[in-house]
Write a protein that holds these residues in place. Structure first.
Motif, PDB file in Angstrom:
ATOM      1  N   ARG A  18       0.828  -1.205   0.000  1.00 44.49           N
ATOM      2  CA  ARG A  18       0.000   0.000   0.000  1.00 44.49           C
ATOM      3  C   ARG A  18       0.867   1.262   0.000  1.00 44.49           C
ATOM      4  N   ALA A  19       1.990   1.211   0.711  1.00 43.20           N
ATOM      5  CA  ALA A  19       2.884   2.374   0.723  1.00 43.20           C
ATOM      6  C   ALA A  19       3.432   2.648  -0.671  1.00 43.20           C
ATOM      7  N   PHE A  20       3.786   1.593  -1.398  1.00 49.40           N
ATOM      8  CA  PHE A  20       4.303   1.786  -2.753  1.00 49.40           C
ATOM      9  C   PHE A  20       3.224   2.323  -3.696  1.00 49.40           C
ATOM     10  N   LEU A  21       2.005   1.786  -3.597  1.00 48.24           N
ATOM     11  CA  LEU A  21       0.945   2.273  -4.479  1.00 48.24           C
ATOM     12  C   LEU A  21       0.611   3.738  -4.199  1.00 48.24           C
ATOM     13  N   GLU A  22       0.675   4.138  -2.930  1.00 50.97           N
ATOM     14  CA  GLU A  22       0.446   5.547  -2.609  1.00 50.97           C
ATOM     15  C   GLU A  22       1.506   6.430  -3.256  1.00 50.97           C
ATOM     16  N   ALA A  23       2.788   5.993  -3.164  1.00 49.98           N
ATOM     17  CA  ALA A  23       3.861   6.765  -3.792  1.00 49.98           C
ATOM     18  C   ALA A  23       3.720   6.757  -5.310  1.00 49.98           C
ATOM     19  N   HIS A  24       3.335   5.627  -5.876  1.00 49.22           N
ATOM     20  CA  HIS A  24       3.134   5.527  -7.324  1.00 49.22           C
ATOM     21  C   HIS A  24       2.025   6.465  -7.785  1.00 49.22           C
ATOM     22  N   GLN A  25       0.940   6.517  -7.017  1.00 53.78           N
ATOM     23  CA  GLN A  25      -0.182   7.386  -7.375  1.00 53.78           C
ATOM     24  C   GLN A  25       0.193   8.858  -7.241  1.00 53.78           C
ATOM     25  N   THR A  26       1.003   9.175  -6.226  1.00 56.85           N
ATOM     26  CA  THR A  26       1.445  10.559  -6.049  1.00 56.85           C
ATOM     27  C   THR A  26       2.289  11.027  -7.226  1.00 56.85           C
ATOM     28  N   VAL A  27       3.179  10.161  -7.705  1.00 59.99           N
ATOM     29  CA  VAL A  27       4.016  10.509  -8.856  1.00 59.99           C
ATOM     30  C   VAL A  27       3.157  10.688 -10.105  1.00 59.99           C
ATOM     31  N   GLN A  28       2.130   9.860 -10.253  1.00 61.38           N
ATOM     32  CA  GLN A  28       1.260   9.976 -11.422  1.00 61.38           C
ATOM     33  C   GLN A  28       0.484  11.287 -11.423  1.00 61.38           C
ATOM     34  N   ARG A  29       0.047  11.722 -10.251  1.00 62.70           N
ATOM     35  CA  ARG A  29      -0.741  12.949 -10.171  1.00 62.70           C
ATOM     36  C   ARG A  29       0.108  14.191 -10.386  1.00 62.70           C
ATOM     37  N   ALA A  30       1.397  14.101 -10.122  1.00 58.32           N
ATOM     38  CA  ALA A  30       2.292  15.244 -10.276  1.00 58.32           C
ATOM     39  C   ALA A  30       2.678  15.406 -11.749  1.00 58.32           C
ATOM     40  N   PRO A  31       3.084  16.608 -12.143  1.00 55.09           N
ATOM     41  CA  PRO A  31       3.533  16.796 -13.530  1.00 55.09           C
ATOM     42  C   PRO A  31       4.808  16.024 -13.814  1.00 55.09           C
ATOM     43  N   SER A  32       5.028  15.737 -15.067  1.00 52.82           N
ATOM     44  CA  SER A  32       6.196  14.968 -15.463  1.00 52.82           C
ATOM     45  C   SER A  32       7.471  15.770 -15.234  1.00 52.82           C
ATOM     46  N   ALA A  68      -0.630  25.022 -17.853  1.00 53.77           N
ATOM     47  CA  ALA A  68      -0.704  26.478 -17.735  1.00 53.77           C
ATOM     48  C   ALA A  68      -0.005  26.966 -16.472  1.00 53.77           C
ATOM     49  N   SER A  69      -0.176  26.239 -15.360  1.00 49.36           N
ATOM     50  CA  SER A  69       0.471  26.666 -14.113  1.00 49.36           C
ATOM     51  C   SER A  69       1.991  26.553 -14.203  1.00 49.36           C
ATOM     52  N   ILE A  70       2.467  25.515 -14.890  1.00 44.15           N
ATOM     53  CA  ILE A  70       3.916  25.356 -15.039  1.00 44.15           C
ATOM     54  C   ILE A  70       4.486  26.451 -15.938  1.00 44.15           C
ATOM     55  N   ARG A  71       3.770  26.759 -17.021  1.00 47.22           N
ATOM     56  CA  ARG A  71       4.251  27.803 -17.940  1.00 47.22           C
ATOM     57  C   ARG A  71       4.252  29.181 -17.270  1.00 47.22           C
ATOM     58  N   ALA A  72       3.309  29.401 -16.361  1.00 42.55           N
ATOM     59  CA  ALA A  72       3.223  30.708 -15.704  1.00 42.55           C
ATOM     60  C   ALA A  72       4.216  30.860 -14.561  1.00 42.55           C
ATOM     61  N   ALA A  73       4.823  29.765 -14.131  1.00 48.24           N
ATOM     62  CA  ALA A  73       5.739  29.810 -12.988  1.00 48.24           C
ATOM     63  C   ALA A  73       7.088  30.393 -13.408  1.00 48.24           C
ATOM     64  N   SER A  74       7.768  30.974 -12.455  1.00 49.28           N
ATOM     65  CA  SER A  74       9.102  31.520 -12.704  1.00 49.28           C
ATOM     66  C   SER A  74      10.134  30.401 -12.716  1.00 49.28           C
ATOM     67  N   ALA A  75      11.331  30.742 -13.145  1.00 49.68           N
ATOM     68  CA  ALA A  75      12.402  29.736 -13.193  1.00 49.68           C
ATOM     69  C   ALA A  75      12.728  29.218 -11.795  1.00 49.68           C
ATOM     70  N   GLU A  76      12.680  30.109 -10.810  1.00 47.87           N
ATOM     71  CA  GLU A  76      12.963  29.688  -9.431  1.00 47.87           C
ATOM     72  C   GLU A  76      11.893  28.721  -8.927  1.00 47.87           C
ATOM     73  N   SER A  77      10.624  29.040  -9.226  1.00 47.39           N
ATOM     74  CA  SER A  77       9.532  28.146  -8.803  1.00 47.39           C
ATOM     75  C   SER A  77       9.614  26.800  -9.507  1.00 47.39           C
ATOM     76  N   LEU A  78       9.963  26.823 -10.792  1.00 46.65           N
ATOM     77  CA  LEU A  78      10.104  25.567 -11.518  1.00 46.65           C
ATOM     78  C   LEU A  78      11.243  24.730 -10.952  1.00 46.65           C
ATOM     79  N   ALA A 101      -4.401  20.471 -18.858  1.00 48.15           N
ATOM     80  CA  ALA A 101      -4.267  21.865 -19.308  1.00 48.15           C
ATOM     81  C   ALA A 101      -3.977  22.802 -18.133  1.00 48.15           C
ATOM     82  N   GLU A 102      -4.625  22.572 -16.999  1.00 42.58           N
ATOM     83  CA  GLU A 102      -4.356  23.382 -15.806  1.00 42.58           C
ATOM     84  C   GLU A 102      -2.910  23.209 -15.350  1.00 42.58           C
ATOM     85  N   MET A 103      -2.456  21.973 -15.369  1.00 38.44           N
ATOM     86  CA  MET A 103      -1.081  21.697 -14.964  1.00 38.44           C
ATOM     87  C   MET A 103      -0.086  22.387 -15.893  1.00 38.44           C
TER      88      MET A 103
END
Length: 556
Positions: free
Chosen positions: A229-243, A473-483, A469-471
């Motif tokens: 279950r711990a691995f699946l939680e980590a796997h799901q977290t990585v999937q939800r995050a941007p590449s 747009a938010s990444i494109r709008a972020a600064s280099a430091e935030s990225l 699309a939200e992900m």
């Protein structure tokens, strides 16, 4: 891990992928490794389950063909449903899922629906509750079917059986009632007095004799479930995050200011177009209208829910009154009060609701059983819905009349004079119900729901496109430091997933070799692998008995 002795046959290792469905394979292999030591417990469980199924079927027969108002038969039906659920499901496995197949709110406590015409007495296999609930495979990591027994399951099944027997004993009919004409009721009484107690005692003795094995099985199941279950939680977290590659790409593109502004504008425009989808806009507008209509309907019947909660608090019951409340209406109104007390509550729980959706589900004729329900034997239409509303409003008017009648309720808390009267303030609010207006609200609500269902086709794909699309747009709008901070966080998430994978791989391979003498090579799933429970042919430890008894199995 273990050296192979020269001359011994070394079987080829089995390759497994760490994704939903793995626990089904491991539980089955674990049970097979100790199957001979659990013969007594498994046989006793099958016999006990068979008695509960017989009780359920006999209670249905009594309610359908003999006495639909017999309280004892209704309690037997409800007890059998609870016992079958406890005995045939693995609650430890269910805790890993987002949804529960047997989550049944108290709004469905009774086996009768709002209408006297559409009720348990006309349903061949209605269980009196909505079970098992439909589940999406993407919401499940493990099946609820019991595959490998353990001591927690055994104790839960035994204690539940003991409690239910104590409850049923309070409602046993008098011997004078059990005449030859009431032979089906006598059979039901004998099941409670003799067969059920005997089988439950045999089950307890058998599980106690296998207590050492059952406790060890529980520990082993915990041993490989926790890292899984711990691995699946980590796997799901990585999937939800941007590449991580996507973030790195935008960081490189962001070095050119002009190019950065143009790509940001493109992403914003793309997101805006998705949000302005005509079907989505109309569906949201319909949802607002539905919410407003539900609030108006809730205001109309709120006083009745307060009356139901007051009656329950006082432990009061309805009395049969000639000319006002006949015997065949008594049980239906009791059932309606049980449902009303759980609606429009301040706090939500598995048994209560802050709205009136449970009542609306009953009015729509949502079946209380997945298979064989009477309601699914005919097409639901607006005419049937109109009939259900009329019956419901007549019952509310009947409750108002009973509240205005003195000594219409009996309270168990009072000694001597057990009569109980509803306060005049609640009676005044109940009389304000405009039945025609409430019926019009219901019909409008039903039309809007049908329209919303038509609009919602394809929303799964649209929601994923909006998320991406939200992900973007938010990444494109972020600064280099935030990225840069996002990149560091993604790297930590990826590393955490890799560490959990190493722990899971070592643990599963070790447990399989130690407990099952089974050589396994656990393979890592791809990072884009969807966590969805696959379909298997494993029916579970008690699955055959359930299928022979006409019971539905949870998803698996």
């Amino acid at each position: 891990m273990y050296e192979t002795i020269k001359g011994w046959f070394d079987p080829q290792p089995m390759k497994l992928i760490a994704k939903p469905g793995l626990m089904t394979i491991l539980d089955l292999a674990l049970y097979r490794s100790v199957e001979g030591e659990l013969t007594a417990s498994v046989c006793a469980a099958h016999a006990l389950l068979r008695v509960w199924i017989d009780m359920k079927q006999q209670a249905q027969d009594v309610l359908q063909n003999h006495d639909s108002s017999l309280v004892f038969a209704r309690h037997c039906l409800e007890a059998a449903c609870d016992a079958i659920e406890k005995l045939s499901t693995d609650r430890f496995a269910v805790s890993a899922n987002l949804s529960d197949a047997y989550e049944t709110p108290a709004t469905s406590f009774s086996s009768a629906t709002l209408s006297g015409q559409i009720s348990i007495i006309e349903s061949v296999s209605d269980t009196g509750r909505r079970m098992p609930n439909p589940q999406r495979r993407r919401d499940c990591w493990e099946t609820a079917r019991l595959i490998c027994p353990d001591h927690v399951w055994a104790d839960d099944a035994f204690l539940t059986g003991q409690r239910l027997i104590r409850v049923l004993t309070k409602y046993l009919p008098d011997d004078s009632y059990l005449t030859e004409e009431k032979r089906p009721v006598k059979i039901l009484v004998d099941l409670v007095r003799q067969d059920l107690k005997m089988r439950l005692h045999q089950f307890r003795v058998a599980t106690e004799s296998n207590a050492v094995v059952l406790k060890r099985l529980y520990l082993v199941k915990c041993e490989f479930r926790a890292p899984f279950r711990a691995f699946l939680e980590a796997h799901q977290t990585v999937q939800r995050a941007p590449s991580l590659d996507l973030v790195q790409e935008f960081m490189e593109k962001g070095k050119t200011h002009k190019r950065h502004n143009s790509t940001l504008k493109e992403s914003t425009t793309k997101l805006q177009k998705l949000l302005e989808n005509p079907k989505l806009v109309e569906a949201l507008h319909v949802e607002e209208l539905l919410e407003g209509i539900e609030q108006k309907m809730a205001q109309g019947i709120f006083a009745f829910t307060e009356v139901a909660r007051l009656i329950d608090c006082k432990k009061a019951k309805l009395k049969g009154l000639p000319g006002i409340l006949e015997a065949d209406e008594l049980q239906l109104l009791q059932d309606l009060l049980r449902r009303l007390k759980c609606c429009l509550c301040r706090k939500i729980s598995p048994e209560t609701s802050t709205g009136i959706r449970p009542i609306l589900l009953d009015l729509q004729g949502v079946p209380r059983d997945e298979a064989g329900s009477f309601l699914r034997k005919k097409t639901f239409s607006e005419g049937i819905f109109h009939e259900q509303i009329s019956t419901f409003l007549k019952q509310l008017q009947k409750i108002t009349t009973l509240c205005q009648t003195r000594h219409a309720f009996t309270s168990e808390q009072r000694r001597g004079d057990s009569s109980f009267d509803v306060p005049s303030s609640l009676i005044k609010e109940c009389t304000k119900l405009d039945c025609q207006l409430w019926e019009a609200y219901c019909l409008d609500w039903f039309d809007l729901v049908r329209r919303q269902n038509m609009l919602s086709e394809g929303f799964d794909t649209l929601s994923e496109e909006i998320r991406q699309a939200e992900m973007e747009a938010s990444i494109r709008a972020a600064s280099a430091e935030s990225l840069g901070m996002v990149r560091d966080r993604l790297e930590r998430l990826t590393k955490d997933r890799e560490l959990r994978w190493e722990v899971l791989q070592d643990m599963v391979e070790e447990v399989c070799a130690r407990e099952m003498n089974w050589k396994v090579i656990l393979q890592e799933p791809p990072k884009d692998c969807a966590l969805e429970l696959p379909s298997t042919s494993v029916v579970g430890l008690l699955g055959l008995t359930l299928k022979m008894g006409g019971e539905s199995l949870p998803i698996g």
